[in-house]
Design a protein around this motif. Sequence first.
Motif, PDB file in Angstrom:
ATOM      1  N   ALA A   1       0.683  -1.625   0.173  1.00 45.66           N
ATOM      2  CA  ALA A   1       0.233   0.176   0.124  1.00 45.66           C
ATOM      3  C   ALA A   1       1.067   0.636   0.093  1.00 45.66           C
ATOM      4  O   ALA A   1       0.652   2.391  -0.425  1.00 45.66           O
ATOM      5  CB  ALA A   1      -0.905  -0.055   0.908  1.00 45.66           C
ATOM      6  N   CYS A   2       2.095   1.197   0.511  1.00 43.62           N
ATOM      7  CA  CYS A   2       2.476   2.635   1.177  1.00 43.62           C
ATOM      8  C   CYS A   2       3.609   3.038  -0.421  1.00 43.62           C
ATOM      9  O   CYS A   2       3.873   3.751  -0.721  1.00 43.62           O
ATOM     10  CB  CYS A   2       3.404   2.480   2.176  1.00 43.62           C
ATOM     11  N   LEU A   3       3.764   2.145  -1.377  1.00 42.98           N
ATOM     12  CA  LEU A   3       5.153   1.610  -2.395  1.00 42.98           C
ATOM     13  C   LEU A   3       6.603   1.856  -1.581  1.00 42.98           C
ATOM     14  O   LEU A   3       6.931   2.510  -3.183  1.00 42.98           O
ATOM     15  CB  LEU A   3       4.555   2.980  -3.524  1.00 42.98           C
ATOM     16  N   GLY A   4       6.514   2.171  -0.972  1.00 43.26           N
ATOM     17  CA  GLY A   4       8.112   2.217  -0.552  1.00 43.26           C
ATOM     18  C   GLY A   4       9.175   1.150  -1.033  1.00 43.26           C
ATOM     19  O   GLY A   4      10.503   1.726  -0.993  1.00 43.26           O
ATOM     20  N   CYS A   5       8.583   0.097  -1.174  1.00 40.76           N
ATOM     21  CA  CYS A   5       9.268  -0.942  -1.821  1.00 40.76           C
ATOM     22  C   CYS A   5       8.868  -1.290  -3.612  1.00 40.76           C
ATOM     23  O   CYS A   5       9.369  -2.911  -3.389  1.00 40.76           O
ATOM     24  CB  CYS A   5       9.019  -2.566  -1.448  1.00 40.76           C
TER      25      CYS A   5
ATOM     26  N   ASP B   1      10.143  -6.074 -17.552  1.00 40.99           N
ATOM     27  CA  ASP B   1       9.029  -5.577 -18.616  1.00 40.99           C
ATOM     28  C   ASP B   1       8.328  -4.205 -18.202  1.00 40.99           C
ATOM     29  O   ASP B   1       7.714  -4.319 -19.238  1.00 40.99           O
ATOM     30  CB  ASP B   1       7.583  -6.169 -19.073  1.00 40.99           C
ATOM     31  N   GLY B   2       9.498  -3.452 -17.366  1.00 46.29           N
ATOM     32  CA  GLY B   2       8.471  -2.309 -17.535  1.00 46.29           C
ATOM     33  C   GLY B   2       7.415  -1.798 -17.131  1.00 46.29           C
ATOM     34  O   GLY B   2       7.551  -0.510 -16.036  1.00 46.29           O
ATOM     35  N   THR B   3       7.201  -2.578 -16.110  1.00 53.63           N
ATOM     36  CA  THR B   3       5.723  -2.856 -14.557  1.00 53.63           C
ATOM     37  C   THR B   3       7.167  -2.208 -13.443  1.00 53.63           C
ATOM     38  O   THR B   3       8.202  -2.514 -12.781  1.00 53.63           O
ATOM     39  CB  THR B   3       5.679  -4.025 -14.878  1.00 53.63           C
ATOM     40  N   MET B   4       5.977  -1.882 -12.625  1.00 53.63           N
ATOM     41  CA  MET B   4       6.397  -2.043 -11.187  1.00 53.63           C
ATOM     42  C   MET B   4       5.797  -2.647 -10.515  1.00 53.63           C
ATOM     43  O   MET B   4       4.390  -2.794 -10.720  1.00 53.63           O
ATOM     44  CB  MET B   4       6.339  -0.640 -10.719  1.00 53.63           C
ATOM     45  N   LYS B   5       6.777  -3.296  -9.468  1.00 55.36           N
ATOM     46  CA  LYS B   5       6.011  -4.218  -8.516  1.00 55.36           C
ATOM     47  C   LYS B   5       6.295  -4.164  -6.897  1.00 55.36           C
ATOM     48  O   LYS B   5       7.581  -3.332  -7.347  1.00 55.36           O
ATOM     49  CB  LYS B   5       6.859  -6.050  -9.166  1.00 55.36           C
ATOM     50  N   HIS B   6       6.039  -4.641  -6.134  1.00 51.74           N
ATOM     51  CA  HIS B   6       6.388  -4.724  -4.728  1.00 51.74           C
ATOM     52  C   HIS B   6       7.281  -5.709  -4.224  1.00 51.74           C
ATOM     53  O   HIS B   6       6.687  -7.096  -4.057  1.00 51.74           O
ATOM     54  CB  HIS B   6       4.636  -4.257  -4.040  1.00 51.74           C
ATOM     55  N   VAL B   7       8.258  -5.240  -4.238  1.00 50.45           N
ATOM     56  CA  VAL B   7       9.170  -6.560  -3.059  1.00 50.45           C
ATOM     57  C   VAL B   7       8.391  -7.201  -2.046  1.00 50.45           C
ATOM     58  O   VAL B   7       7.926  -8.247  -1.479  1.00 50.45           O
ATOM     59  CB  VAL B   7       9.852  -6.640  -2.172  1.00 50.45           C
ATOM     60  N   CYS B   8       7.250  -5.968  -1.435  1.00 51.09           N
ATOM     61  CA  CYS B   8       6.693  -7.544   0.099  1.00 51.09           C
ATOM     62  C   CYS B   8       5.537  -8.060  -0.487  1.00 51.09           C
ATOM     63  O   CYS B   8       5.219  -8.917  -0.257  1.00 51.09           O
ATOM     64  CB  CYS B   8       5.895  -5.550   0.997  1.00 51.09           C
TER      65      CYS B   8
END
Length: 210
Positions: free
Chosen positions: A178-182, A188-195
């Motif tokens: 939720a916080c986008l910190g990780c 492929d250019g997308t963003m993912k969350h490590v958590c």
Amino acid sequence: SELTWARPFSISRVTPQGLVLFYQVVGRGTSRIAKLVSGDKVTIWGPLGTGFAVEPARPTLLLAGGIGIAPFYGYADRHPSPEHLSMLFGHRQISDCYPMDSLSQIIDVEHFRERTPADIPVFQDMIRARMKACRSKDGLALACGPMPFLRMIWEYALEIGLRTQLSLEQRMACGVGACLGCAIQMADGTMKHVCKDGPVFDAEEVAWNV
């Protein structure tokens, strides 16, 4: 006083008595944890995110750097075919600081202690050789450790063509995406969350800008 954010840890093992965590004291959070005594209460939630692949019939090479040995104890302990597992472990502290004796009773463990910067190329050559041997057996490599170590594994995985999974190390605040910190960028250019989407990713998924 309460700590503002929770601290993320790999689960080393699960026993009938509870969770076993293996950590290194590096700041306020781990310092507080180190002072806990029997009977103290803490708030935990999890497990969160993704784990390593388990493929019982496939030769699997575990690559651990320092505190990155933590999740592999439980992985080896619960693996249905531990005879197919082997580990290469690099560390700076003396071996007594790590659960190596327990792991050595389950799987083949080769370890290398870095005493000076001159030792680093030697360890790098060991890693590349072990990964090439794993590739020749159509094996799988799993890696956990500090980010410079993981970047090296990532580079070798792409160079050698060995299927490799990386457990990325990243600061995590909320633990649920939720916080986008990780957030990290993928190949492929997308963003993912490590958590939430990780911490375990296939090496070929990752664009190394973390």
